[in-house]
Motif scaffolding. Structure first.
Motif, short mmCIF file in Angstrom:
data_model
loop_
_atom_site.label_atom_id
_atom_site.label_comp_id
_atom_site.label_asym_id
_atom_site.label_seq_id
_atom_site.Cartn_x
_atom_site.Cartn_y
_atom_site.Cartn_z
N ASP A 1 1.23 6.31 -7.04
CA ASP A 1 -0.07 6.66 -7.63
C ASP A 1 -0.63 5.52 -8.48
O ASP A 1 -1.09 5.72 -9.60
CB ASP A 1 0.05 7.95 -8.46
CG ASP A 1 -1.31 8.53 -8.85
OD1 ASP A 1 -2.32 8.17 -8.22
OD2 ASP A 1 -1.34 9.32 -9.81
N THR B 1 0.84 -1.21 0.00
CA THR B 1 0.00 0.00 0.00
C THR B 1 0.87 1.25 0.00
O THR B 1 0.61 2.20 -0.75
CB THR B 1 -0.95 0.00 1.21
OG1 THR B 1 -1.73 -1.20 1.18
CG2 THR B 1 -1.87 1.21 1.19
N HIS B 2 1.91 1.26 0.81
CA HIS B 2 2.84 2.40 0.87
C HIS B 2 3.41 2.67 -0.53
O HIS B 2 3.40 3.80 -1.01
CB HIS B 2 3.97 2.08 1.87
CG HIS B 2 4.93 3.19 2.07
ND1 HIS B 2 4.85 4.06 3.13
CD2 HIS B 2 6.02 3.57 1.35
CE1 HIS B 2 5.83 4.93 3.06
NE2 HIS B 2 6.56 4.65 1.99
N ASN C 1 2.24 1.61 -3.49
CA ASN C 1 1.21 1.96 -4.46
C ASN C 1 0.67 3.37 -4.29
O ASN C 1 0.36 4.04 -5.27
CB ASN C 1 0.08 0.94 -4.44
CG ASN C 1 0.44 -0.31 -5.22
OD1 ASN C 1 1.22 -0.26 -6.17
ND2 ASN C 1 -0.12 -1.43 -4.82
N VAL C 2 0.58 3.84 -3.06
CA VAL C 2 0.17 5.23 -2.84
C VAL C 2 1.27 6.16 -3.33
O VAL C 2 1.01 7.14 -4.05
CB VAL C 2 -0.16 5.49 -1.35
CG1 VAL C 2 -0.27 6.99 -1.06
CG2 VAL C 2 -1.44 4.77 -0.95
N ARG C 3 2.50 5.86 -2.98
CA ARG C 3 3.63 6.70 -3.39
C ARG C 3 3.74 6.80 -4.91
O ARG C 3 4.03 7.86 -5.46
CB ARG C 3 4.93 6.14 -2.81
CG ARG C 3 6.10 7.10 -2.91
CD ARG C 3 7.37 6.51 -2.39
NE ARG C 3 7.81 5.51 -3.38
CZ ARG C 3 8.47 4.41 -3.08
NH1 ARG C 3 8.78 4.15 -1.85
NH2 ARG C 3 8.84 3.57 -4.02
N ALA D 1 -3.34 11.03 0.69
CA ALA D 1 -2.71 9.73 0.98
C ALA D 1 -1.21 9.79 0.76
O ALA D 1 -0.43 9.26 1.55
CB ALA D 1 -3.34 8.64 0.11
N ALA D 2 -0.78 10.47 -0.30
CA ALA D 2 0.65 10.59 -0.59
C ALA D 2 1.36 11.38 0.51
O ALA D 2 2.47 11.03 0.91
CB ALA D 2 0.86 11.25 -1.95
N LEU E 1 -6.95 6.53 -7.22
CA LEU E 1 -7.72 7.31 -6.25
C LEU E 1 -8.08 8.66 -6.86
O LEU E 1 -7.35 9.19 -7.71
CB LEU E 1 -6.89 7.53 -4.98
CG LEU E 1 -6.47 6.28 -4.22
CD1 LEU E 1 -5.52 6.65 -3.09
CD2 LEU E 1 -7.68 5.54 -3.68
N GLN F 1 -5.77 11.07 -3.36
CA GLN F 1 -4.40 10.64 -3.67
C GLN F 1 -3.38 11.61 -3.06
O GLN F 1 -2.39 11.19 -2.49
CB GLN F 1 -4.19 10.54 -5.19
CG GLN F 1 -2.74 10.30 -5.61
CD GLN F 1 -2.14 9.02 -5.06
OE1 GLN F 1 -2.81 8.01 -4.93
NE2 GLN F 1 -0.86 9.06 -4.73
N ASP G 1 1.90 6.17 7.99
CA ASP G 1 1.36 4.82 7.82
C ASP G 1 2.15 3.81 8.64
O ASP G 1 1.58 2.84 9.14
CB ASP G 1 1.32 4.43 6.34
CG ASP G 1 2.67 4.50 5.65
OD1 ASP G 1 3.49 5.38 5.99
OD2 ASP G 1 2.90 3.68 4.75
#
Length: 185
Positions: A139, A132-133, A135-137, A151-152, A143, A148, A160
């Motif tokens: 993008d 998750t870390h 994938n958020v970083r 979350a970023a 989202l 996004q 997180d």
């Protein structure tokens, strides 16, 4: 992610061997049958341990091998497409939910804990949080822009990591609150 997936693969292997042993002899005593609370046998003989008609540990052998492959390829410089990483997130989220359902069943229904299952719950949590870390970083999660961005920022500040650490401490506290000294004796 690689380290945690390797731990899960090891635990899945041991649980698979134990499942075969229990299939041969349901009264077998497993090496992690320590007391009434720490009992792989009690967990392994429950219907929850073979939810899909075969030992759940077999799923771990498959899934963690894929995670290890993705982690090694990523460390080697492979950049997977966004759709692939999003799909990996969806599938691993299902795996995480399954692991926590099994944890809840173990705690609340079976009333016994399996150390290998607990290791899988821990390592699944760590793989999920790492994935998750990343994938958020990167993008990769499709989202909405505002979500996004927030979350970023959350991930960039490593908040997180604090959430995951707090979550794991709460799980340990939950286990100790329910079983207390019975775990150790």
């Amino acid at each position: 992610m690689l380290f945690s997936a390797c731990l899960s693969l090891l635990a899945s292997f041991v649980l698979s061997v134990d499942a075969i042993e229990l299939a041969r002899d349901p009264s077998a005593s497993l090496s992690c049958d320590i007391n009434s609370v720490i009992s792989c046998g009690a967990v392994g003989l429950s219907w929850q341990a073979s939810l899909l008609g075969f030992p759940n540990a077999f799923l771990g052998l498959i899934a963690e091998s894929v995670v290890i492959t993705v982690a090694v390829a990523s460390l080697g410089g492979v950049r997977f497409p966004r759709w692939f990483m999003f799909s990996a997130q969806v599938v691993y989220t299902i795996g995480l939910l399954f692991a926590y359902w099994l944890f809840a069943q173990s705690m609340l229904v079976i009333n016994a804990l399996c150390p290998w299952c607990l290791l899988i719950t821990l390592s699944t949590t760590l793989v999920f949080s790492t994935l998750t870390h990343f994938n958020v970083r990167e993008d990769n999660l499709y989202l909405p822009r505002g979500l996004q961005r927030r979350a970023a920022e959350f991930v960039r500040s490593d908040s997180d990591l604090f959430v995951v650490a707090t979550w794991l401490v709460l799980l340990v506290a939950l286990i100790l609150a329910k079983y207390g000294a019975a775990i150790f004796g």
